[in-house]
Design a protein around this motif. Structure first.
Motif, PDB file in Angstrom:
ATOM      1  N   GLU A   7     -33.296-107.040  42.680  1.00 55.65           N
ATOM      2  CA  GLU A   7     -32.975-105.753  42.082  1.00 55.65           C
ATOM      3  C   GLU A   7     -34.184-104.844  42.214  1.00 55.65           C
ATOM      4  O   GLU A   7     -35.309-105.256  41.875  1.00 55.65           O
ATOM      5  CB  GLU A   7     -32.671-105.921  40.591  1.00 55.65           C
ATOM      6  CG  GLU A   7     -31.206-105.939  40.258  1.00 55.65           C
ATOM      7  CD  GLU A   7     -31.001-106.160  38.775  1.00 55.65           C
ATOM      8  OE1 GLU A   7     -30.500-105.248  38.120  1.00 55.65           O
ATOM      9  OE2 GLU A   7     -31.384-107.241  38.285  1.00 55.65           O
ATOM     10  N   GLU A   9     -35.476-101.014  41.102  1.00 57.89           N
ATOM     11  CA  GLU A   9     -35.139 -99.874  40.236  1.00 57.89           C
ATOM     12  C   GLU A   9     -36.215 -98.807  40.366  1.00 57.89           C
ATOM     13  O   GLU A   9     -37.391 -99.040  40.027  1.00 57.89           O
ATOM     14  CB  GLU A   9     -35.066-100.347  38.774  1.00 57.89           C
ATOM     15  CG  GLU A   9     -33.929-101.327  38.533  1.00 57.89           C
ATOM     16  CD  GLU A   9     -34.068-102.073  37.207  1.00 57.89           C
ATOM     17  OE1 GLU A   9     -35.087-101.851  36.491  1.00 57.89           O
ATOM     18  OE2 GLU A   9     -33.190-102.884  36.900  1.00 57.89           O
ATOM     19  N   GLY A  10     -35.831 -97.667  40.905  1.00 58.35           N
ATOM     20  CA  GLY A  10     -36.723 -96.510  40.948  1.00 58.35           C
ATOM     21  C   GLY A  10     -37.996 -96.738  41.734  1.00 58.35           C
ATOM     22  O   GLY A  10     -39.072 -96.276  41.339  1.00 58.35           O
ATOM     23  N   ASP A  25     -33.067 -97.332  44.415  1.00 62.74           N
ATOM     24  CA  ASP A  25     -32.390 -98.372  43.618  1.00 62.74           C
ATOM     25  C   ASP A  25     -31.598 -99.245  44.589  1.00 62.74           C
ATOM     26  O   ASP A  25     -30.935 -98.717  45.496  1.00 62.74           O
ATOM     27  CB  ASP A  25     -31.396 -97.759  42.621  1.00 62.74           C
ATOM     28  CG  ASP A  25     -32.082 -96.936  41.552  1.00 62.74           C
ATOM     29  OD1 ASP A  25     -33.188 -97.311  41.132  1.00 62.74           O
ATOM     30  OD2 ASP A  25     -31.504 -95.907  41.160  1.00 62.74           O
ATOM     31  N   ARG A  27     -29.572-103.380  44.970  1.00 63.10           N
ATOM     32  CA  ARG A  27     -29.207-104.662  44.363  1.00 63.10           C
ATOM     33  C   ARG A  27     -28.641-105.564  45.447  1.00 63.10           C
ATOM     34  O   ARG A  27     -27.751-105.156  46.198  1.00 63.10           O
ATOM     35  CB  ARG A  27     -28.156-104.391  43.274  1.00 63.10           C
ATOM     36  CG  ARG A  27     -27.848-105.567  42.383  1.00 63.10           C
ATOM     37  CD  ARG A  27     -26.823-105.147  41.312  1.00 63.10           C
ATOM     38  NE  ARG A  27     -26.236-106.343  40.735  1.00 63.10           N
ATOM     39  CZ  ARG A  27     -26.658-106.906  39.603  1.00 63.10           C
ATOM     40  NH1 ARG A  27     -27.625-106.362  38.909  1.00 63.10           N
ATOM     41  NH2 ARG A  27     -26.096-108.016  39.159  1.00 63.10           N
TER      42      ARG A  27
END
Ligand SMILES: Nc1ncnc2c1ncn2[C@@H]1O[C@H](COP(=O)(O)OP(=O)(O)O)[C@@H](O)[C@H]1O
Ligand SMILES: [Mg+2]
Length: 225
Positions: A7, A9-10, A25, A27
């Protein structure tokens, strides 16, 4: 929802005044195969370098199976099941195919050649099982007959397959493939497509980057390249 294999994120990464990655981002689910496509210079290799810890100083969070890894060393990330191949091959060209796979068993991503060779020496004396496993991996990528061949003497397509075997040698849960079909002819690309399908069947998740659609879309549609 259970933790994804990977994952992001940002994620933002700057080289001086240049923003190479801007708030990404992403996943990747366990055992899946995902692709990222973008033109040259889009920041694909930079994303891999950030995930592996070769590019430091970015911001944002990178998690492997729910655990933050973005402050860990490249080795520590590799030990958590991360492996990669390089856009510009990074094989040890003066070593045999078998020795290259053995070197990959050290879950190395960023280590020096001296470190790897030192550990390889320990392997030679102690670990016959490691040699068997390396031979199995060579057979898996179709290079069993090339075990004793110097990596630099292999065809380009075979060198790319050897990089996959070396990455698998660290028993990764997630393998990052940086333009693995670059420079391959159509037959080699089709063979790579089949090979990555077999890697997926082993339960290894993959994130693949490329600058054109051919290999990535082949996986999306399930059709041969
Ligand atoms: N180590 C670095 N130092 C400075 N700029 C870099 C570095 N690595 C990449 N870049 C720049 O960052 C941008 C993205 O590069 P890269 O991640 O290699 O893109 P891609 O893999 O999509 O072709 C490019 O403009 C490139 O010149
Ligand atoms: Mg690149």
């Amino acid at each position: 929802m259970s933790a994804a294999e990977l994952e992001i994120e940002g994620l933002t990464l700057r080289y001086g005044g240049l923003t190479a990655i801007d708030g990404l981002d992403l996943r990747v689910e366990t055992g899946s195969l995902d692709g990222l496509i973008g033109p040259n210079g889009a920041g694909k290799t930079s994303v891999f370098n950030a995930i592996c810890g070769l590019a430091r100083g970015g911001s944002g969070a990178i998690l492997l199976r729910g655990e933050r890894i973005d402050l860990l060393s490249p080795d520590a990330r590799a030990r958590r099941g991360l492996a990669r191949t390089f856009q510009n091959l990074r094989l040890f060209k003066e070593m045999t195919a078998l020795e290259n796979v053995l070197a990959g068993m050290h879950a190395e991503i960023g280590g020096s050649l001296v470190e790897i060779l030192t550990r390889l020496g320990r392997f030679r004396s102690k670990e016959r099982a490691a040699v068997r496993e390396a031979r199995d991996l060579l057979a898996f990528v179709g290079l069993d007959a090339a075990a004793g061949t110097l990596a630099g003497s292999l065809s380009y397509g075979d060198q790319r397959r050897l990089e996959v075997a070396r990455a698998l040698a660290g028993r990764p849960n997630l393998m990052l493939l940086d333009e693995p079909a670059a420079g391959m002819n159509p037959a080699e690309t089709a063979g790579l497509n089949d090979l990555l399908g077999e890697v997926k069947a082993r339960g290894v998740a993959m994130l693949l980057v490329d600058h054109d659609m051919s290999l990535v879309s082949a996986f999306a549609t399930g059709s041969p390249c």
